[in-house]
Design an enzyme around this catalytic site. Structure first.
Site, PDB file in Angstrom:
ATOM      1  CD  GLU A   1      -7.607 -17.939 -25.941  1.00  0.00           C
ATOM      2  OE1 GLU A   1      -6.602 -18.644 -25.785  1.00  0.00           O
ATOM      3  OE2 GLU A   1      -8.587 -17.971 -25.178  1.00  0.00           O
ATOM      4  CB  THR A   2      -9.553 -11.007 -29.199  1.00  0.00           C
ATOM      5  OG1 THR A   2      -9.628 -10.418 -27.898  1.00  0.00           O
ATOM      6  CG2 THR A   2     -10.404 -10.192 -30.163  1.00  0.00           C
TER       7      THR A   2
END
Length: 289
Positions: free
Chosen positions: A52-53
């Site tokens: 994830e970002t």
């Protein structure tokens, strides 16, 4: 930090739930995602390749130390991500100072407190109100088939359930540490089941002691085989453990994750008597590339 030109955002890299850049779960952090559309955020997350970002924008009401946050995996947006929250909070603390922050996520409002302990920044987030629901027998059977597990591989004291603390996770407990360590599953088959049940990960668990657990999180819906340290799933598991009476209402649980991937991390799950929300904490450090 990767400095991009033009309209591309600056992307910071942190690892959460570890003090070692080679451990824990890496996450991208964009502290100013103003003006980025969904396609751009997805492209940034895909290029970075982390599970994830986090993309932050200032609170529209102008509140100090409050941010709207969206989370993207390489394949899709997810409603909440614990390790990227910890990473983003530590990145903000390095810029703005330790203390309290408020994140407005798709799953709800998430307060985060960052403190410095022995020179290390640690973030503790308070998840949205959790729930635990039954897992249909046919769905559990399909999950086991996709995992290559049999019913004999399960710890019957920790029955399968779906738990939520910002995102939905199927909790499945292994009877032995060896079963947990041996993870080789049918990616497409498990992904199809997870999409049908709206699951973010499958939370695989082995109980070492009353308050110590080892966990792994297959994450095919996010485009990665396994998540190295999963804060949202840790919170969901805390709610599960309390709901089933596996731990006292007032408890501190230690979850070890990532060792089987060569990226060991430690997540602290805190349950408070009379408070339904679950707190998840851990360290985060910058990754320099």
């Amino acid at each position: 930090m990767t400095t991009n030109t033009g309209t591309s955002p600056d992307v910071l890299r942190y690892t959460a739930f570890s003090t070692d850049p080679a451990g824990g779960n890496p996450a991208g952090v964009v502290l100013d995602a103003t003006g980025l559309d969904d396609a751009t955020m997805l492209a940034v997350a895909a290029e970075l390749g982390y599970s994830e970002t986090a993309f932050l924008t200032a609170d529209p009401a102008g509140a100090e130390r409050a941010h709207a946050v969206r989370y993207f995996s390489p394949k899709t947006e997810v409603p909440f991500c614990g390790h990227a929250t910890v990473a983003a909070a530590v990145a903000l603390a390095e810029r703005d100072g330790a203390g309290d922050f408020v994140f407005a996520t798709r799953a709800g409002t998430v307060p985060v407190t960052v403190s410095r302990e022995a020179g290390v920044l640690r973030a503790t987030l308070t998840n949205v109100a959790p729930y635990v629901e039954g897992a249909a027998g046919d769905d559990v059977t399909e999950a086991l088939a996709a995992l290559g597990w049999s019913a004999a591989d399960l710890d019957t004291a920790l029955p399968p359930r779906i738990a939520f603390a910002g995102a939905r996770h199927l909790v499945v407990a292994a009877a032995t540490r060896a079963r947990l360590a041996d993870l080789s599953y049918d990616f497409a088959r498990l992904e199809a089941l997870m999409r049908r049940l709206d699951l973010t990960t499958v939370q695989l668990v082995w109980r070492e002691s009353e308050s110590v657990f080892h966990v792994r999180n297959p994450f095919p819906v996010g485009g990665v085989v396994e998540d190295p340290a999963t804060g949202g799933a840790a919170a969901a598991f805390g709610a599960y453990a309390r709901e089933l009476g596996l731990v006292p209402a007032e408890s501190v649980l230690t979850l070890h994750q990532g060792a089987d991937m060569g990226r060991p991390g430690v997540l602290t799950v805190t349950l408070r008597d009379g408070d339904a929300r679950v707190r998840v904490g851990g360290a985060a450090v910058r990754v320099v590339v």
